[in-house]
Enzyme design. Structure first.
Site, PDB file in Angstrom:
ATOM      1  CG  ASP A  67     -17.959   1.093  42.190  1.00  0.00           C
ATOM      2  OD1 ASP A  67     -17.293   1.272  41.146  1.00  0.00           O
ATOM      3  OD2 ASP A  67     -19.190   1.219  42.259  1.00  0.00           O
ATOM      4  CG  ASN A  94      -8.127  -6.034  33.229  1.00  0.00           C
ATOM      5  OD1 ASN A  94      -8.198  -6.403  32.070  1.00  0.00           O
ATOM      6  ND2 ASN A  94      -8.934  -6.519  34.174  1.00  0.00           N
ATOM      7  CE1 TYR A 169     -14.564  -1.492  26.029  1.00  0.00           C
ATOM      8  CE2 TYR A 169     -13.956  -1.657  23.703  1.00  0.00           C
ATOM      9  CZ  TYR A 169     -13.879  -2.126  25.006  1.00  0.00           C
ATOM     10  OH  TYR A 169     -13.110  -3.236  25.286  1.00  0.00           O
ATOM     11  CE  LYS A 173     -11.103  -0.793  26.713  1.00  0.00           C
ATOM     12  NZ  LYS A 173     -10.435  -1.105  27.985  1.00  0.00           N
ATOM     13  CB  THR A 204     -14.050 -12.127  29.372  1.00  0.00           C
ATOM     14  OG1 THR A 204     -14.491 -10.960  28.681  1.00  0.00           O
ATOM     15  CG2 THR A 204     -12.575 -12.376  29.089  1.00  0.00           C
TER      16      THR A 204
END
Ligand code: NAP
Length: 268
Positions: A67, A94, A169, A173, A204
């Site tokens: 983890d 990733n 997020y 990014k 995904t």
């Protein structure tokens, strides 16, 4: 599926988030193209499935179930690669969380005024940014010593454009894109290339809560000029290029792979 052309033959590649989606496709493609692949994620069974696929095509690798939110994981993964193979040529950062995680952790994919400090830290201080930092920091000493390496970070189209929500997020990014440029400057001198891939909508588990929008052709056309989501394999192909010697002079670049999504100002 072919056994590949050996585009990364003999190289050692560490891939995070190798149990599913983009990471899994990348792990399998790098393995088929001749890299010794070291895959990590939490779900060991899925990692083993991916490794079996690689082996079925004549490749080899190991998996490390761990983890990335636990301290010491990044070092453990890199050490496992060094113990097994002696060096690391390629690091693909990733592993990340997004909209599915947002369903399970309300607030993490929200607009800023609805984001608690805990939500912010879950994303920024979790896998989405800190996980990348820790993996790169863990791998750099051996790459510096070898005066060679290729780091490929998976950001997002949300790293180069804004979104109405998911602000932690987008912050993570965007940071990945610019951190990649900084690393390219610092470590390019030592033969280490750092590049970033920014996927658009990719089919995904991460975007399972929103992928249904593509079922309606008009919505699909409004979302993406190519009128469809991308496949994980289409991102893996971009990663393979940047990780391979085909990209020997590519350093500090940001490769957007989004079907044209971010290229236009208005849908139409
Ligand atoms: P995915 O299928 O959900 O894969 C996410 C991967 O991250 C899984 O392998 C998961 O493995 C791993 N992961 C999550 N939390 C982890 C943790 N705490 N420790 C270790 N591993 C962890 O999603 P994906 O779409 O392939 O996402 C991969 C990357 O692409 C992410 O960085 C994402 O932001 C980016 N991206 C995706 C899209 C898209 O539309 N799908 C668009 C732009 C960017 P385990 O659950 O087994 O731990």
């Amino acid at each position: 599926m072919s056994n590949g052309d050996g585009r990364v033959a003999g190289k050692v590649a560490v891939v995070s988030g190798a149990s599913s989606g983009i990471g899994r496709a990348t792990f399998e493609l790098l393995g088929r193209e001749g890299a010794k692949v070291v895959g990590t994620a939490r779900r060991e069974e899925l990692l083993k499935e991916g490794l079996e696929e690689v082996e079925r095509h004549g490749g080899e690798g190991i998996v490390v179930a761990a983890d990335l939110e636990q301290s010491g994981t990044a070092e453990k993964v890199v050490q496992a690669a060094l113990d097994q193979y002696g060096w690391v040529d390629i690091l693909v950062c990733n592993a990340g969380v997004g909209w599915k995680y947002g369903e399970e952790h309300p607030g993490t994919m929200a607009a800023l005024h609805e984001v608690s400090l805990e939500n912010w830290q879950d994303v920024i201080g979790g896998v989405d940014l800190q996980g990348y930092f820790e993996l790169m920091r863990a791998v750099l000493p051996s790459m510096i010593e070898a005066e060679s390496g290729a780091i490929v970070n998976i950001s997002s189209m949300a790293g180069v454009t804004g979104l109405y929500d998911a602000h932690p997020y987008t912050a993570a990014k965007g940071a990945i894109v610019n951190l990649g440029r900084s690393l390219a400057i610092t470590y390019g001198k030592q033969g280490i290339r750092t590049n970033t891939v920014c996927p658009g909508f990719i089919d995904t588990a991460m975007i399972a809560p929103v992928i249904g929008a593509f079922d309606d052709p008009d919505t699909a056309a409004a979302l993406v000029p190519m009128k469809r989501p991308g496949k994980p394999e289409e991102i893996a192909a971009a990663v393979l290029f940047l990780a391979s010697d085909d990209a020997s002079y590519v350093n500090g670049s940001t490769l957007v792979v989004d079907g044209g999504c971010t290229s236009r100002s208005f849908a139409g």
